[in-house]
Design a protein around this motif. Structure first.
Motif: not given
Length: 218
Positions: A11-12, A18-21, A26-29, A77-78
């Motif tokens: 969301s905007t 951190s971690g939600l962007g 992309a890194k987590a996936i 990711s989540k």
């Protein structure tokens, strides 16, 4: 390698967290796909509220269409990147496109995904209700809401709401933990069993002896 489509959403208001962007997701996936042997054939994203329907989220709609054609899963990711709403998650699963949540693992049962969504939705409502009640009380007392003089108290209220949500979660998993304690299981063994059952902690992580002890002490 198994094919997969990935989906990311912010969301905007979340883009800078951190971690939600999008980059963090992309890194987590990416780490998950490398570890589990998935070949990412396409990726989609939305900058939109998780409350919006699929029709208002073109990235998700396109991901569903692509995954359906390729007969492959969609990886996020989540779970809350899809939605925090149980009805929305149920509707997605009814479309016969498998979803894999990197945070929960590749073999997570759909029932557990529903459970996790229900816990998230319940906790969000509890925090929202307590926040509204606190703001109403402040307004009734004549306080000016939103100014810096209320910042410390607002943070204290938010902390209390989080503690209440954690206590509510503990109450839901406590019976299962008590049963295992009664059978003589150690804290470490209980943590292993909860992880094997794909039951997430209140923060969506994995269980350890320490997290089990915290629930018992609540």
């Amino acid at each position: 390698m198994r094919q997969a489509v990935i989906y990311r959403r912010v969301s905007t208001s979340e883009q800078g967290k951190s971690g939600l962007g999008l980059e963090g997701q992309a890194k987590a996936i990416g780490r998950f796909c490398e570890a589990e042997g998935f070949d990412v054939v396409d990726g989609f994203q939305d900058v939109a509220s998780g409350k919006l329907p699929i029709e208002a989220r073109p990235g998700l709609a396109a991901a569903l269409d692509k995954a359906r054609k390729l007969r492959c899963p969609i990886i996020v990711s989540k779970l809350d990147r899809l939605s925090r709403d149980v009805a929305f998650i149920s509707g997605l699963m009814a479309r016969n496109v498998p979803f894999i949540v990197a945070e929960l693992g590749v073999d997570t049962d759909p029932f557990v995904l529903h459970l996790y969504a229900a816990l998230s939705e319940k906790e969000r409502r509890m925090i929202g209700d307590r926040t509204k009640a606190a703001l109403a009380a402040k307004k009734a007392a004549g306080a000016l809401l939103g100014n810096r003089t209320n910042l410390a108290e607002a943070r204290a209220k938010a902390s209390e709401a989080k503690k209440a949500a954690a206590a509510a979660f503990a109450g839901r998993v406590r019976p299962e933990i008590d049963n295992m304690l009664a059978s003589g299981a150690t804290l470490s063994r209980i943590a292993e069993r909860l992880n094997a059952m794909q039951v997430p902690t209140s923060r969506g992580g994995i269980w350890t002896a320490t997290t089990v002890r915290r629930v018992i002490s609540m």
